[in-house]
Design a protein around this motif. Structure first.
Motif, PDB file in Angstrom:
ATOM      1  N   ALA A   6       0.832  -1.210   0.000  1.00  0.00           N
ATOM      2  CA  ALA A   6       0.000   0.000   0.000  1.00  0.00           C
ATOM      3  C   ALA A   6       0.863   1.255   0.000  1.00  0.00           C
ATOM      4  CB  ALA A   6      -0.905  -0.007   1.225  1.00  0.00           C
ATOM      5  N   ALA A   7       2.029   1.160   0.622  1.00  0.00           N
ATOM      6  CA  ALA A   7       2.979   2.288   0.594  1.00  0.00           C
ATOM      7  C   ALA A   7       4.356   1.709   0.356  1.00  0.00           C
ATOM      8  CB  ALA A   7       2.945   3.036   1.918  1.00  0.00           C
ATOM      9  N   SER A   8       5.152   2.389  -0.443  1.00  0.00           N
ATOM     10  CA  SER A   8       6.510   1.910  -0.689  1.00  0.00           C
ATOM     11  C   SER A   8       7.373   2.183   0.543  1.00  0.00           C
ATOM     12  CB  SER A   8       7.092   2.653  -1.889  1.00  0.00           C
ATOM     13  OG  SER A   8       8.474   2.463  -1.962  1.00  0.00           O
ATOM     14  N   SER A   9       8.258   1.240   0.857  1.00  0.00           N
ATOM     15  CA  SER A   9       9.146   1.442   2.012  1.00  0.00           C
ATOM     16  C   SER A   9      10.127   2.579   1.747  1.00  0.00           C
ATOM     17  CB  SER A   9       9.921   0.161   2.300  1.00  0.00           C
ATOM     18  OG  SER A   9      10.733  -0.134   1.173  1.00  0.00           O
ATOM     19  N   LEU A  10      10.169   3.037   0.491  1.00  0.00           N
ATOM     20  CA  LEU A  10      11.121   4.104   0.136  1.00  0.00           C
ATOM     21  C   LEU A  10      10.507   5.500   0.264  1.00  0.00           C
ATOM     22  CD1 LEU A  10      12.420   2.259  -3.046  1.00  0.00           C
ATOM     23  CD2 LEU A  10      13.604   2.442  -0.861  1.00  0.00           C
ATOM     24  N   GLN A  11       9.206   5.552   0.531  1.00  0.00           N
ATOM     25  CA  GLN A  11       8.540   6.849   0.649  1.00  0.00           C
ATOM     26  C   GLN A  11       9.004   7.597   1.889  1.00  0.00           C
ATOM     27  OE1 GLN A  11       4.542   5.021  -0.840  1.00  0.00           O
ATOM     28  NE2 GLN A  11       4.055   6.883   0.255  1.00  0.00           N
ATOM     29  N   PRO A  12       9.040   8.945   1.843  1.00  0.00           N
ATOM     30  CA  PRO A  12       9.390   9.678   3.060  1.00  0.00           C
ATOM     31  C   PRO A  12       8.311   9.503   4.123  1.00  0.00           C
ATOM     32  CG  PRO A  12       8.863  11.205   1.255  1.00  0.00           C
ATOM     33  CD  PRO A  12       8.789   9.815   0.699  1.00  0.00           C
ATOM     34  N   VAL A  13       8.745   9.410   5.367  1.00  0.00           N
ATOM     35  CA  VAL A  13       7.756   9.356   6.450  1.00  0.00           C
ATOM     36  C   VAL A  13       7.339  10.804   6.734  1.00  0.00           C
ATOM     37  CG1 VAL A  13       8.478   7.246   7.582  1.00  0.00           C
ATOM     38  CG2 VAL A  13       9.651   9.366   8.120  1.00  0.00           C
ATOM     39  N   PRO A  14       6.116  11.012   7.260  1.00  0.00           N
ATOM     40  CA  PRO A  14       5.711  12.384   7.531  1.00  0.00           C
ATOM     41  C   PRO A  14       6.791  13.110   8.336  1.00  0.00           C
ATOM     42  CG  PRO A  14       3.891  10.905   7.898  1.00  0.00           C
ATOM     43  CD  PRO A  14       5.090  10.042   7.626  1.00  0.00           C
ATOM     44  N   GLY A  15       7.184  14.311   7.860  1.00  0.00           N
ATOM     45  CA  GLY A  15       8.286  15.043   8.482  1.00  0.00           C
ATOM     46  C   GLY A  15       7.835  15.816   9.699  1.00  0.00           C
ATOM     47  N   LYS A  16       8.630  16.836  10.025  1.00  0.00           N
ATOM     48  CA  LYS A  16       8.313  17.661  11.186  1.00  0.00           C
ATOM     49  C   LYS A  16       6.971  18.339  10.964  1.00  0.00           C
ATOM     50  CE  LYS A  16      12.838  19.042  12.762  1.00  0.00           C
ATOM     51  NZ  LYS A  16      13.589  20.147  13.320  1.00  0.00           N
ATOM     52  N   PRO A  17       6.243  18.564  12.037  1.00  0.00           N
ATOM     53  CA  PRO A  17       5.015  19.338  11.856  1.00  0.00           C
ATOM     54  C   PRO A  17       5.381  20.756  11.435  1.00  0.00           C
ATOM     55  CG  PRO A  17       5.473  19.003  14.171  1.00  0.00           C
ATOM     56  CD  PRO A  17       6.467  18.188  13.421  1.00  0.00           C
ATOM     57  N   ARG A  18       4.381  21.498  11.024  1.00  0.00           N
ATOM     58  CA  ARG A  18       4.577  22.895  10.626  1.00  0.00           C
ATOM     59  C   ARG A  18       5.441  23.600  11.686  1.00  0.00           C
ATOM     60  NH1 ARG A  18       1.743  25.759   6.855  1.00  0.00           N
ATOM     61  NH2 ARG A  18       0.350  24.058   6.329  1.00  0.00           N
ATOM     62  N   PRO A  19       6.631  24.104  11.311  1.00  0.00           N
ATOM     63  CA  PRO A  19       7.484  24.698  12.345  1.00  0.00           C
ATOM     64  C   PRO A  19       6.835  25.924  12.986  1.00  0.00           C
ATOM     65  CG  PRO A  19       8.394  25.086  10.153  1.00  0.00           C
ATOM     66  CD  PRO A  19       7.251  24.134   9.982  1.00  0.00           C
ATOM     67  N   ARG A  20       6.999  26.010  14.302  1.00  0.00           N
ATOM     68  CA  ARG A  20       6.447  27.149  15.031  1.00  0.00           C
ATOM     69  C   ARG A  20       7.548  28.206  15.099  1.00  0.00           C
ATOM     70  NH1 ARG A  20       5.138  22.347  18.877  1.00  0.00           N
ATOM     71  NH2 ARG A  20       7.123  21.904  17.886  1.00  0.00           N
ATOM     72  N   VAL A  21       7.315  29.308  14.441  1.00  0.00           N
ATOM     73  CA  VAL A  21       8.380  30.306  14.278  1.00  0.00           C
ATOM     74  C   VAL A  21       7.978  31.607  14.968  1.00  0.00           C
ATOM     75  CG1 VAL A  21       9.830  31.509  12.606  1.00  0.00           C
ATOM     76  CG2 VAL A  21       8.899  29.253  12.038  1.00  0.00           C
ATOM     77  N   LEU A  22       8.810  32.027  15.906  1.00  0.00           N
ATOM     78  CA  LEU A  22       8.539  33.249  16.666  1.00  0.00           C
ATOM     79  C   LEU A  22       9.323  34.408  16.080  1.00  0.00           C
ATOM     80  CD1 LEU A  22       7.531  34.860  19.151  1.00  0.00           C
ATOM     81  CD2 LEU A  22       9.507  33.960  20.410  1.00  0.00           C
ATOM     82  N   SER A  23       8.619  35.484  15.777  1.00  0.00           N
ATOM     83  CA  SER A  23       9.285  36.723  15.373  1.00  0.00           C
ATOM     84  C   SER A  23       9.309  37.658  16.571  1.00  0.00           C
ATOM     85  CB  SER A  23       8.538  37.366  14.214  1.00  0.00           C
ATOM     86  OG  SER A  23       8.960  38.704  14.079  1.00  0.00           O
ATOM     87  N   ILE A  24      10.510  38.121  16.928  1.00  0.00           N
ATOM     88  CA  ILE A  24      10.651  39.150  17.970  1.00  0.00           C
ATOM     89  C   ILE A  24      11.083  40.389  17.211  1.00  0.00           C
ATOM     90  CG2 ILE A  24      11.852  39.815  20.091  1.00  0.00           C
ATOM     91  CD1 ILE A  24      12.461  36.838  20.583  1.00  0.00           C
ATOM     92  N   ALA A  25      10.183  41.330  17.010  1.00  0.00           N
ATOM     93  CA  ALA A  25      10.490  42.442  16.105  1.00  0.00           C
ATOM     94  C   ALA A  25       9.539  43.606  16.343  1.00  0.00           C
ATOM     95  CB  ALA A  25      10.384  41.946  14.654  1.00  0.00           C
TER      96      ALA A  25
END
Ligand code: ATP
Ligand code: MP5
Length: 512
Positions: A6-25
């Motif tokens: 159903a899925a190839s063993s070569l497929q990427p696994v789900p990566g990091k979730p949406r990065p939480r990025v803080l702007s101090i500005a």
């Protein structure tokens, strides 16, 4: 029993979730720079944006008419509120206003430093107005020690070093190297303030994650007045992409490519009469890095049907059990050698279009290896055999398709066309080899050497990488490009079936 998972063993696994990025500005009410630009830039590059405000400015596209720095205790309270509740993956630091604010941010970073810290040492707005007290410039040294990357423009570079402003790109780059060495921090030198047709930037990378210490990025200089907030937007995009796990050179390359398009399409906006903002959402909001796995899964759905067909082919059944007629195998290998020669050129084209150095090197290596395999086929299998070295129709239609995609010059579509050859071969090779081993790896099997070469772990690893690069290109594509990618992939995948079937269909049958 189906041999298609159903899925190839070569497929990427789900990566990091949406990065939480803080702007101090600081805040720019005209929306082109500061916090407002940062949040747009973070969203456009696939991150979730948070914002802690250091200062309020009264400004528009023509200039700054006032700066108000709220009590620093309240800044600390904002920072503490975030770190008490949210894991921050990356922080971007912009306008700080005065030395007291710098101290408060440095104290907070000392206690709660996120994994990625990008410091844009904002001093003077492009309008010429000061955004940092002159006596506070020295205090930035403390923050530099806590940063991963500092992103000065040419005047800021000079101020941080206490030297004269560089008059040309070469001197700016030398200053960047000096700043990096002095503070032990990576420096992204920005050449936006210099003249010339090229807008240069360079990453002096002390992280050890890049192939070389200095990577130079060039882009055509866009003839526009809409450069308000380019520095803010670039540093926020960089923080987001580093937070998503890209290595520094890839993150800078991707951020710069995105910004260039945002500058080039800025005239689509009509904001103010001075230096207008860039068009942050020229390609909409990027899906998160996690969604990369979804693109690979979609491609797999297409490939799986063709893989099923491949396993049903008489050629594959006979290759697997070793009963394949030698003339059919010779025909197949001769076509493979012919195919690999063109495939090598197509991989070289992908290398030349690649957006990052890592991808450039990867496809160039693949191009080289194709020629090695082609030569090896001639040496080990085709020597001494009477084999026609004329392209069969199936080979021709496949390479014509690949060459056409290479000629179009769209990297994402080209790699989608390239991918099935890696992916389907790796899958078929692994399954046939597994079955060969399950049958006791009989010495009498004529094609054992071929089976071994395609079940090679290094080939599986290269395939995994090719899938990941294609899926990443899909994430960055427009909807129209993604459709073209799917189409290019589907054609190649179908041509793989025909290629494996060709030996059984060749006319006249008999000798190859
Ligand atoms: N006209 C242009 N065409 C293409 N790229 C540009 C142009 N102007 C600036 N850039 C790019 O924008 C980024 C920001 O560069 P710049 O040197 O202007 O920084 P900055 O001065 O901090 O920005 P800001 O204008 O926000 O103060 C760099 O990647 C630079 O190469
Ligand atoms: C709040 C704030 N932060 C940073 C900048 C620098 O951006 P630019 O140099 O493009 O004006 C700015 N103008 N305003």
């Amino acid at each position: 029993m189906t041999r298609v998972p159903a899925a190839s063993s070569l497929q990427p696994v789900p990566g990091k979730p949406r990065p939480r990025v803080l702007s101090i500005a600081g805040s720019d009410p005209s929306g082109g720079a500061g916090i407002q630009a940062d949040l747009k830039s973070i969203a456009a590059n696939g991150g979730y944006g948070l914002a802690v405000i250091t200062a309020l400015t009264a400004q528009n596209t023509r200039g700054v008419t006032g700066v108000h720095v709220p009590p620093v205790e309240f800044l600390t309270r904002q920072l503490e509120a975030i770190s008490a509740d949210v894991t921050v993956d990356a922080v971007k630091i912009g306008m700080l206003g005065n030395a007291e604010v710098i101290g408060a941010v440095a104290d907070w970073l000392g206690a709660h430093r996120p994994a990625v810290v990008v410091l844009d040492p904002v001093m003077v707005a492009s309008s010429g107005d000061r955004l940092l007290d002159a006596d506070a410039e020295a205090a930035l040294g403390r923050l530099m020690a806590l940063a991963d990357v500092v992103t000065p423009n040419v005047p800021e570079l000079a101020a941080l070093l206490g030297e004269a402003v560089a008059a040309d790109w070469e001197s700016a780059l030398e200053q960047g190297k000096r700043l990096a060495a002095e503070h032990g921090v990576s420096v992204l030198v920005k050449g936006g303030h210099l003249d010339g047709d090229i807008s240069w930037d360079a990453l002096v990378d002390l992280s050890g994650a890049s192939a070389s210490d200095v990577t130079v990025f060039e882009a055509p200089r866009v003839d526009t007045v809409n450069t308000h907030g380019t520095g803010c937007s670039l540093s926020s995009a960089l923080a987001t992409l580093l937070g998503a796990g890209l290595v520094p050179t890839e993150a800078v390359g991707a951020a710069k490519a995105w910004l260039l398009e945002a500058i080039a399409t800025s005239s689509e906006l009509a904001v103010g009469a001075g230096h207008g903002p860039v068009n942050h959402f020229h390609h909409g909001v990027l899906p998160s890095a996690r969604d990369v796995a979804g693109y690979a899964a979609d491609l797999w759905t297409t490939a799986a049907g063709d893989l099923e067909r491949i396993y049903e082919l008489p050629f594959i059944a006979a290759l697997g059990d070793g009963s394949l007629e030698e003339a059919d195998f010779a025909y197949y290998l001769a076509q493979d050698a012919l195919y690999l020669n063109t495939y090598s050129r197509v991989l070289a084209a992908a290398s030349s279009l690649a957006p990052t150095e890592a991808e450039q090197a990867f496809w160039a290596k693949g191009a080289r290896e194709c020629l090695d395999v082609e030569a090896e086929l001639h040496r080990s299998w085709l020597v001494g055999r009477e084999v026609s070295m004329v392209q069969g129709p199936e080979t021709k239609q496949y390479v014509d398709h690949l060459l056409a995609r290479a000629g179009e010059g769209d990297y994402a579509v080209l790699v989608a066309a390239i991918l099935p050859c890696y992916w389907l071969y790796a899958e078929v090779g692994a399954v046939l080899f597994r079955e060969f081993e399950q049958a006791g790896a009989p010495d009498s099997h004529q094609y054992a050497m071929w089976l071994r070469s395609y079940s090679d772990p290094a080939f599986a690893e290269a395939t995994r990488q090719a899938i990941a690069y294609t899926a990443e290109a899909a994430r960055r594509s427009t909807p129209a490009q993604w459709t073209a990618m799917q189409e290019a992939f589907a054609h190649s995948s179908r041509f793989e079936v025909d290629f494996f079937d060709a030996p059984s269909r060749r006319v006249p049958r008999g000798r190859a």
